[in-house]
Design an enzyme around this catalytic site. Structure first.
Site, PDB file in Angstrom:
ATOM      1  CE1 TYR A 191      39.091  33.984  45.174  1.00 30.14           C
ATOM      2  CE2 TYR A 191      38.585  32.086  46.546  1.00 30.14           C
ATOM      3  CZ  TYR A 191      38.333  32.862  45.366  1.00 30.14           C
ATOM      4  OH  TYR A 191      37.357  32.632  44.583  1.00 30.14           O
ATOM      5  CD  GLU A 192      45.229  31.649  43.463  1.00 32.03           C
ATOM      6  OE1 GLU A 192      46.516  32.073  43.443  1.00 32.03           O
ATOM      7  OE2 GLU A 192      44.761  30.616  43.854  1.00 32.03           O
ATOM      8  N   GLY A 193      46.549  35.323  47.101  1.00 28.52           N
ATOM      9  CA  GLY A 193      47.535  36.375  47.311  1.00 28.52           C
ATOM     10  C   GLY A 193      46.382  37.790  47.541  1.00 28.52           C
TER      11      GLY A 193
END
Ligand SMILES: Cc1cc2nc3c(=O)[nH]c(=O)nc-3n(C[C@H](O)[C@H](O)[C@H](O)COP(=O)(O)OP(=O)(O)OC[C@H]3O[C@@H](n4cnc5c(N)ncnc54)[C@H](O)[C@@H]3O)c2cc1C
Length: 590
Positions: free
Chosen positions: A436-438
């Site tokens: 997550y978060e890229g």
């Protein structure tokens, strides 16, 4: 054993791996002693209040019923204690009730809160990121209505980008925003995987939602950011009617069970009311304020998990007895920590954790400088440095968290695979941080395609010069106890320099080659930078006259055992990317 705040290691990293002392003047009256006291108190909260709830969060999860989410027993109360202690407000602006402390202080605190429980700390982390975005881009009315309650923690925030067809490709999102004619917007659509999208911590939840106007240009240039409160706020500040947004379900996941990951539905009854943040179609740049903050925090999650896994493994290795040391009789057995292979695992865990910590703290300090330097040119240079380091802080730290958590299980042997030791939970909880978060693949692409070209390569050149300066200082010290440290770090930095130039040269002509080499390049960047920061830390401790044996041991182990992979990574990028492109047949015939 449970988590113990690693105050000595944190203090070493703050004072010696980063250049905190010369930056202190940017923080007003704040002294090193103040910083130590704040960090110690955050560590106490992490180990005494949050850590004991991590296991129950894992086994109980987050229970979804009739649109509501119940968090694990004790979690709501811990959040109340969190609020009362003011931890939400560490870096928030004083104007809205915050403490206006530097990011580097919050970085140390964030590491410990996540080490104690990623699932718990995830919600407050996103609220802090939301505060940053609203403060930077919101209208005065929105700030007046929402900021002080978010800062105090009375309300929490969410970050809503992801949709079924729009994950890494945020530009593919379809959630619609229609102008309502009164300055507000009607939001309709569905978001998935939303962390703390619904919960029982706070009376109101403030959603930060990306959506597309009907006449918006395609892709990321046509995305706007909206603030969508769960409950409307009346003129006197009290809560009014419910908005047209609800959680539809909660996911069952590999890890971070206590953190509610929700599918959110907007517009069952004609559309949720949204308030625009920033300009129409400029939502991505507003969201980047939130994401950059969250990316560093996720990197710190990685550091926290790695630290916790290392502590557990060390403690187990001191107690568990198997096999013998040379000279022992057959009736005796030795603690497994004496075996060289177990020591290798423990040293790897510790050195990787310390290097990732140093990178994350250096990133936080660069952010502080970018906000607080009085000189415009210095602010811009620091901003470029923070931009360069952020994807490395996120991806290197979360990659090593997975490796360290896995080694943690290995050190425990079969007991590591059994849930009761907690090593398995760390392994499961760590996995999401690389996604997550890229995803870490996207972070590597960001580093190569957007960050290397910054200022025509000036940011990365300045970073390489910093690293070379550290190697020279270490080399000049010429202490026989350093072994091959300076040589190996020098080789790693020159590998990084060569691959950097090679990639920059290919960005336009052979973009596919640059993309294929991005992930090994990021690893090389992390190893060279982390190794140098550990050397800087060791040299600085030595020069301060304090006992430097542990810091020197870490720097030397990292250089001689881990940074040596730099040469292989150089070849992987410069020779091996061709085989990624040429190997199509392997995947098409499989
Ligand atoms: C527990 C959990 C919590 C989350 N919390 C939030 C949240 O609060 N808010 C929110 O908005 N989202 C949240 N997410 C979503 C998360 O950010 C996405 O899962 C993530 O960005 C990846 O998107 P995806 O799952 O669609 O994977 P995909 O984009 O489908 O990617 C699949 C794989 O392909 C790779 N890939 C994709 N595109 C490219 C490309 N162009 N080049 C190279 N490789 C590529 C990826 O690196 C990955 O390995 C959460 C997810 C989970 C599981």
């Amino acid at each position: 054993m449970t988590y113990r705040a690693p105050l000595t290691d944190i203090s070493l990293a703050l004072k010696h791996a980063t250049s905190l002392a010369p930056a202190l003047g940017l923080f007003g009256e704040l002294s090193i002693e103040d910083i130590d006291a704040i960090v110690a108190e955050a560590g106490r909260f992490a180990s005494e209040v949050i850590a004991p709830l991590n296991r129950i969060g894992d086994t109980y999860g987050a229970v979804f019923k009739d649109g509501n989410v119940t968090t694990a027993p004790g979690w709501k109360e811990a959040y109340r204690a969190w609020r009362s202690a003011g931890w939400n407000a560490v870096t928030a602006p004083a104007e809205w009730g915050g403490q206006d402390l530097p990011q580097i202080v919050n970085a140390a605190c964030t590491e410990m809160w996540h080490a104690a429980s990623v699932a718990f700390a995830n919600g407050p982390m996103l609220t802090m990121a939301a505060i940053d975005a609203l403060n930077a881009h919101g209208s005065t009315t929105l700030k007046r209505t929402y900021l002080s309650k978010l800062v105090s923690g009375e309300w929490m925030g969410t970050m809503q980008l992801t949709e079924p067809q729009a994950g890494s490709d945020v530009g593919a999102l379809r959630t619609r925003a229609e102008r309502a004619g009164d300055g507000t917007y009607r939001i309709t659509g569905q978001k998935i995987f939303i962390t703390f999208g619904e919960h029982d911590f706070t009376d109101n939840i403030i959603h930060f939602v990306l959506a597309r106007l009907p006449d918006a240009p395609p892709g990321t240039r046509g995305i706007s950011l909206f603030l969508v409160p769960k409950f409307f706020v009346q003129a006197d500040g009290s809560l009014g009617a419910r908005n047209d947004v609800r959680a539809h379900s909660v996911e069952h996941k590999l890890g971070i069970h206590g953190s509610p990951t929700c599918t959110m539905v907007f517009g069952d009854a004609g559309g949720a009311t949204g308030f625009l943040i920033g300009e129409e179609n400029a939502g991505m740049s507003c969201m980047f304020t939130m994401m950059n903050r969250a990316r560093l925090a996720v990197g710190l999650q990685g550091v926290g998990i790695a630290e916790c896994a290392t502590q557990k493994a060390l403690s187990y290795a001191r107690e568990r007895r198997q096999g013998r040391e040379p000279g022992m009789s057959s009736s005796q057995s030795a603690p497994i920590i004496v075996h060289p292979d177990v020591r290798r695992m423990l040293l790897t865990m510790r050195a990787l954790t310390q290097a990732a910590r140093a990178i994350c703290y250096a990133t936080a300090l660069a952010i502080d400088r970018s906000e607080r330097e009085s000189d415009e040119a210095k602010r811009r240079a620091a901003h470029a440095q923070a931009s360069l380091l952020t994807p490395v802080a996120k991806a290197f730290s979360t990659d090593i968290a997975n490796e360290v958590a896995s080694l943690g299980i290995q050190v425990h042997g079969g007991m590591g695979y059994i849930e009761e030791t907690g090593a398995a939970q760390l392994f499961r909880d760590a996995r999401i941080a690389a996604i997550y978060e890229g995803t870490n693949g996207i972070q590597a692409i960001d580093l190569v395609t957007r960050k290397l070209p910054l200022g025509d390569g000036a940011a990365v050149r300045a970073h390489l010069e910093d690293l070379r300066g550290i190697v020279s200082a270490f080399d000049a010290d010429n202490d026989p106890g350093f072994g091959w440290t300076a040589v190996r770090l020098g080789e790693a930095v020159e590998s990084l320099a060569r691959v950097t130039a090679w990639l920059i040269g290919r960005l336009d002509k052979e973009p596919e080659t640059a993309l294929a080499g991005a992930t090994p390049y990021l690893r090389l960047f992390g190893l060279a930078s982390g190794g140098c920061l550990l050397a800087k830390q060791a040299l600085s401790v030595k020069r301060s006259g304090d006992d430097s044996a542990a810091a020197l041991g870490s720097a030397r182990f990292f250089a001689e055992h881990l940074a040596v992979a730099a040469g292989a990574l150089e070849r992987t990028v410069m020779e091996g990317t061709a085989s990624v492109i040429a190997a199509d047949a392997m995947l098409t015939t499989a």
